[in-house]
Design a protein around this motif. Structure first.
Motif, PDB file in Angstrom:
ATOM      1  N   MET A  28     -12.135  12.398   7.050  1.00 23.00           N
ATOM      2  CA  MET A  28     -11.385  11.323   6.391  1.00 23.00           C
ATOM      3  C   MET A  28     -10.996  10.219   7.376  1.00 23.00           C
ATOM      4  O   MET A  28     -10.007   9.538   7.210  1.00 23.00           O
ATOM      5  CB  MET A  28     -10.131  11.888   5.716  1.00 23.00           C
ATOM      6  N   ALA A  31     -10.311   6.835   5.846  1.00 27.15           N
ATOM      7  CA  ALA A  31      -9.354   6.801   4.737  1.00 27.15           C
ATOM      8  C   ALA A  31      -8.248   5.792   5.011  1.00 27.15           C
ATOM      9  O   ALA A  31      -7.894   5.518   6.152  1.00 27.15           O
ATOM     10  CB  ALA A  31      -8.752   8.182   4.520  1.00 27.15           C
ATOM     11  N   THR A  32      -7.703   5.233   3.925  1.00 27.80           N
ATOM     12  CA  THR A  32      -6.609   4.279   4.059  1.00 27.80           C
ATOM     13  C   THR A  32      -5.270   5.005   4.165  1.00 27.80           C
ATOM     14  O   THR A  32      -5.180   6.221   3.950  1.00 27.80           O
ATOM     15  CB  THR A  32      -6.559   3.325   2.851  1.00 27.80           C
ATOM     16  N   PHE A  34      -2.691   5.003   2.192  1.00 28.16           N
ATOM     17  CA  PHE A  34      -2.281   5.704   0.974  1.00 28.16           C
ATOM     18  C   PHE A  34      -3.206   6.864   0.642  1.00 28.16           C
ATOM     19  O   PHE A  34      -2.764   7.870   0.096  1.00 28.16           O
ATOM     20  CB  PHE A  34      -2.141   4.733  -0.203  1.00 28.16           C
ATOM     21  N   ASP A  35      -4.503   6.753   0.985  1.00 24.89           N
ATOM     22  CA  ASP A  35      -5.419   7.888   0.804  1.00 24.89           C
ATOM     23  C   ASP A  35      -4.919   9.100   1.580  1.00 24.89           C
ATOM     24  O   ASP A  35      -5.097  10.243   1.162  1.00 24.89           O
ATOM     25  CB  ASP A  35      -6.829   7.555   1.310  1.00 24.89           C
ATOM     26  N   LEU A  36      -4.296   8.829   2.731  1.00 25.11           N
ATOM     27  CA  LEU A  36      -3.786   9.897   3.595  1.00 25.11           C
ATOM     28  C   LEU A  36      -2.350  10.277   3.251  1.00 25.11           C
ATOM     29  O   LEU A  36      -1.687  10.964   4.024  1.00 25.11           O
ATOM     30  CB  LEU A  36      -3.896   9.460   5.061  1.00 25.11           C
ATOM     31  N   GLU A  37      -1.889   9.800   2.104  1.00 25.57           N
ATOM     32  CA  GLU A  37      -0.547  10.093   1.604  1.00 25.57           C
ATOM     33  C   GLU A  37       0.548   9.612   2.547  1.00 25.57           C
ATOM     34  O   GLU A  37       1.581  10.254   2.723  1.00 25.57           O
ATOM     35  CB  GLU A  37      -0.399  11.590   1.294  1.00 25.57           C
ATOM     36  N   ASP A  67      -2.635  -1.702   2.780  1.00 23.33           N
ATOM     37  CA  ASP A  67      -3.158  -0.330   2.704  1.00 23.33           C
ATOM     38  C   ASP A  67      -4.372  -0.182   3.621  1.00 23.33           C
ATOM     39  O   ASP A  67      -5.483   0.116   3.177  1.00 23.33           O
ATOM     40  CB  ASP A  67      -3.503   0.046   1.260  1.00 23.33           C
ATOM     41  N   ASN A  69      -7.057   1.029   6.688  1.00 26.73           N
ATOM     42  CA  ASN A  69      -7.523   2.225   7.375  1.00 26.73           C
ATOM     43  C   ASN A  69      -7.251   1.961   8.863  1.00 26.73           C
ATOM     44  O   ASN A  69      -6.702   0.912   9.222  1.00 26.73           O
ATOM     45  CB  ASN A  69      -8.991   2.528   7.068  1.00 26.73           C
TER      46      ASN A  69
END
Length: 87
Positions: A28, A31-32, A34-37, A67, A69
């Motif tokens: 990941m 990942a951004t 928010f993708d990473l919570e 947001d 990465n």
């Protein structure tokens, strides 16, 4: 430290900070936030570690608005540090 910064140094350090703060799982890496919570405390930790280690101040709000990465955040830091991004 901003006088000594290069894009490669910024990318490396921001990547290390990003992986440490967000505990990025394998696979990941792109990942951004928010993708990473990512949450507000994560954003504050990112911003404070970047300032502490690179001497560059960015706004916590930038993370929520964009947001990013890790690569996009590194470019934001480079822009703030006035380090050329393009080749």
């Amino acid at each position: 430290m901003t006088g000594e910064l290069s894009l490669s140094v910024i990318r490396e350090k921001v990547g290390e900070i990003w992986n440490h703060v967000l505990d990025v799982p394998e696979g990941m890496e792109d990942a951004t936030f928010f993708d990473l919570e990512g949450e507000s405390i994560s954003a504050v930790r990112l911003v404070s570690k970047i300032e502490e280690e690179l001497g560059v101040t960015i706004d916590v709000g930038d993370i929520f608005e964009v947001d990013p990465n890790a690569a996009a955040l590194a470019e934001r830091v480079a822009l703030e540090a006035q380090v050329p991004i393009g080749a």
